[in-house]
Design an enzyme around this catalytic site. Structure first.
Site, PDB file in Angstrom:
ATOM      1  N   ASP A 404       0.864  -1.173   0.000  1.00 36.75           N
ATOM      2  CA  ASP A 404       0.000   0.000   0.000  1.00 36.75           C
ATOM      3  C   ASP A 404       0.909   1.234   0.000  1.00 36.75           C
ATOM      4  OD1 ASP A 404      -2.375   1.496   0.218  1.00 36.75           O
ATOM      5  OD2 ASP A 404      -2.031   1.716   2.372  1.00 36.75           O
ATOM      6  N   THR A 406      -0.130   4.938   1.173  1.00 38.13           N
ATOM      7  CA  THR A 406      -0.331   5.850   2.295  1.00 38.13           C
ATOM      8  C   THR A 406      -0.182   5.122   3.625  1.00 38.13           C
ATOM      9  OG1 THR A 406      -1.881   7.106   0.941  1.00 38.13           O
ATOM     10  CG2 THR A 406      -1.883   7.541   3.304  1.00 38.13           C
ATOM     11  N   ASP A 571      -1.572  -0.916   6.095  1.00 33.89           N
ATOM     12  CA  ASP A 571      -1.785  -0.352   7.426  1.00 33.89           C
ATOM     13  C   ASP A 571      -3.223   0.066   7.685  1.00 33.89           C
ATOM     14  OD1 ASP A 571      -1.980   1.978   5.850  1.00 33.89           O
ATOM     15  OD2 ASP A 571      -1.301   3.204   7.536  1.00 33.89           O
TER      16      ASP A 571
END
Length: 675
Positions: A404, A406, A571
């Protein structure tokens, strides 16, 4: 050491002393499984802990403890004085006297040897006999059974010779040195294993820690008796027991057990204190913000307990081999005795070779080869800020790693760089941003707050993953072209543009993965412009933008269908489905709890923890291979020599077989501890 209990829906965690190998743990496991009411039981001989889940209406905790103690082990209730070093010193002193007497023949020589040998057998061998007896009772043979049989046979044989019942020379030094060498090996092995698991023991020790609570005066309480709002006193050398905030004083704190950060952190009034951290120096008073069950250290303990209960496939195989190897050793020893007695008629020679085989065939090295390497690996990972929830992660290899953007590659704290929002819509945007913890919502919240925005009441609010926050016809989230917008009934009211910083160490980690031929693919829900920019900055050739959770999952499934082993690093909540299905999954420690619970590994130290994990997993796999190779090789080479295949050119006396057996186990421990 102390009794350690933790209940969660009829679960107990006990600290047990006396376990020396995998077969000891197996004996406890099988015995407890026979009890009516026990639904699950796991044992870790490395940490000396037993986890049991049971029905309190059918079975009591006291019955469980009595069953464990009936096997010869001790459920520890308080500090127990350790006499092992004193007993070992006695064994060595008595052995030295006997070896000295062998060079000076007197009429009292053999009687004195018999006395000292018997004393060593009783004092030094008591623990071995007790363990052997209870292993037989549990129908599980262990190392102590083989040693007890060997030393007893040597002592009994020596008394028969001393009393002239058989026309042979006594072998008192054999039984004595066998006990002495084995106890020496166990002592050194125990010290090494204790050092290897010291950090884990300290963390588990938090459950029994006494906390100084400041009322009218200082009062000592259990961590379970301290509540939110209580004030606790912290001094140099104290471990911080609960998540709290410093309200008085100044502390220098070591957070390496939690974050992997080796440098001490200075904490001043108002700073957060993480449970599990160590106060290096200073004095302070902190206000408790979370009870122990909700504190970070408690979460770590639960995750680590779960990890220690998990057994990778190679661990299960090793346990099974170790279990049956004792029966094999006893049978082989009997066959060797028959062979030499029938071939030569020499009873002493037959018993000597038989005892050597019995002792040298101990499966202890094989039994600890895998679990100790894994425990040391878990401990080292944990100390570097990498929390491994499933030890089988050490066995896994991946070809592709999805990431991922961000909060993973970038810091996860984007800032609003520019916007065309009007003053009349500022409060609306701020109020919508309060409904979400997405990094962009947080950035908008902070930006609007800095301009004096205030919350206004909104109804019918909901957050849709991949879309945004919706309230009363307003939407704060993804608009056309992937831009972040504030809209009303589909009409754009404002656009927000962001800037992000690449996480520290990201480039180094990506280069590390590239050298190991792991392909990195960026999959992000962010707009194409930002994803492309980050990919170019980091040299990531393959990337996907504007990906919804189901699209990320589709990419993962497609790669797996082609035979690739695919990992995932994320996250956020939207990463959870992909993390759960990946062959190997990582959650950034600063990410959401949902992501952490969906993964195999939590990177508390941040993105750089990826490098630490892959480097450490290579070491753990290497140590397991080396340990198993040594354990197999030792038995393959040692058993033929002990059985007399190379006699008279080369053979091993039983006492030195005991020394070699002890050294083989010690070598596995030392090898597991190597960096």
């Amino acid at each position: 050491m102390v009794l350690s209990l933790e209940f969660t829906f009829m679960k107990a965690s006990l600290t047990v002393s006396g376990m020396t190998c995998a077969n000891c743990a197996k004996a406890i496991e099988l015995s407890l499984k026979r009890l009516q009411g026990v639904s699950d039981i796991k044992v870790s001989f490395e940490l000396g802990r037993v986890w049991v889940e049971f029905d309190e209406d059918i079975l009591s905790l006291e019955s469980i403890k009595e069953t464990i103690e009936s096997l010869g082990y001790q459920v520890e209730k308080e500090k127990i004085k350790d006499y092992s070093l004193i007993i070992l010193a006695f064994c060595w002193t008595a052995s030295a006297v006997v070896m000295f007497l062998m060079f000076f023949q007197t009429e009292f020589n053999y009687p004195l040897q018999a006395l000292l040998s018997t004393l060593v057998q009783i004092v030094g061998g008591y623990g071995l006999y007790r363990s052997a007896y209870h292993s037989l009772k549990a129908k599980i043979g262990n190392m102590d059974l083989l040693i007890s049989l060997g030393s007893t046979a040597a002592l009994f044989y020596s008394y028969l010779a001393l009393l002239n019942i058989i026309p042979e020379e006594p072998l008192f030094e054999t039984s004595m040195l066998l006990i002495t060498f084995v106890r020496t090996g166990k002592f050194l092995e125990g010290r090494a294993k204790k050092k290897a698991t010291e950090s884990l023991r300290k963390l588990f020790g938090l459950q029994t820690l006494k906390v100084r609570v400041l009322k009218e005066k200082e009062e000592e309480k259990s961590v379970y008796e301290v509540f939110v709002g209580d004030r606790i006193v912290l001094r140099s050398g104290d471990m911080i027991p609960l998540d709290s905030r410093l309200v008085e004083g100044k502390l220098s704190v070591d957070e390496s057990m939690i974050t992997g950060e080796s440098m001490p952190v200075v904490k001043e009034v108002g700073d957060e204190l993480i449970s599990g951290s160590l106060v290096i120096n200073g004095y302070g008073i902190a206000r408790v913000e979370k009870t122990f069950s909700r504190s970070y250290a408690s979460l770590l303990i639960k995750l680590l307990e779960k990890a220690l209960l998990e057994k990778p496939r190679i661990h299960r195989i090793a346990d099974k081999v170790s279990h049956y190897f004792v029966q094999f050793a006893i049978g082989l020893s009997f066959l060797v005795f028959l062979f030499w007695f029938l071939k030569t008629g020499d009873f002493q020679k037959a018993i000597t070779f038989s005892l050597a085989v019995l002792v040298i065939s101990c499966p202890c090295a094989f039994g600890i080869a895998v679990p100790l390497a894994i425990t040391v690996g878990l401990n080292r990972a944990y100390r570097k800020g990498v929390l491994i929830k499933k030890p089988e992660a050490f066995e896994k290899r991946i070809d592709i790693l999805l990431m991922d953007k961000t909060g993973t590659l970038t810091e996860g704290k984007p800032k609003v760089s520019k916007t065309n929002i009007s003053q009349e819509h500022l409060d609306i945007a701020y109020s919508l941003s309060l409904k979400s913890n997405h990094p962009y919502s947080v950035a908008i919240r902070e930006y609007c707050k800095s301009l004096g925005a205030k919350e206004v009441p909104l109804q019918n609010c909901k957050e849709e993953v991949g879309v945004g926050v919706l309230c009363d016809g307003y939407m704060l989230g993804r608009g056309e072209g992937g831009k972040t917008v504030l809209a009303k009934d589909g009409k754009t009211l404002a656009e927000f543009h962001f800037e992000e910083n690449i996480r520290e160490g990201v480039r180094e980690v990506l280069e590390f993965l590239k050298k190991r031929k792991v392909e990195v693919i960026l999959v992000s829900g962010d707009e194409e412009e930002r994803v492309k920019k980050v990919s170019e900055l980091l040299g990531i050739e393959k990337w996907y933008a504007k990906m919804k959770p189901e699209q990320k999952l589709s990419i993962l499934s497609e790669l797996q269908s082609k035979g690739s082993k695919v990992g995932m690093v994320g996250d956020g909540i939207n990463d959870a489905p992909v993390l759960a299905k990946a062959d190997l999954s990582f959650a950034i420690g600063s990410g959401t709890d949902v992501a952490k619970f969906s993964t195999d590994i939590v990177l508390n130290s941040g993105f750089v923890g990826l490098k630490e994990f892959f480097a450490l997993s290579e070491v753990v796999r290497k140590r397991i291979r080396e340990n198993l190779l040594w354990a197999f090789g030792y038995n393959i080479l040692a058993i033929p020599i002990a059985s007399g295949v190379f006699y008279p050119h080369f053979f091993i006396k039983p006492e030195f077989a005991g020394l070699l057996m002890a050294l083989s186990s010690l070598s596995v421990v030392i090898n597991s501890l190597r960096k």
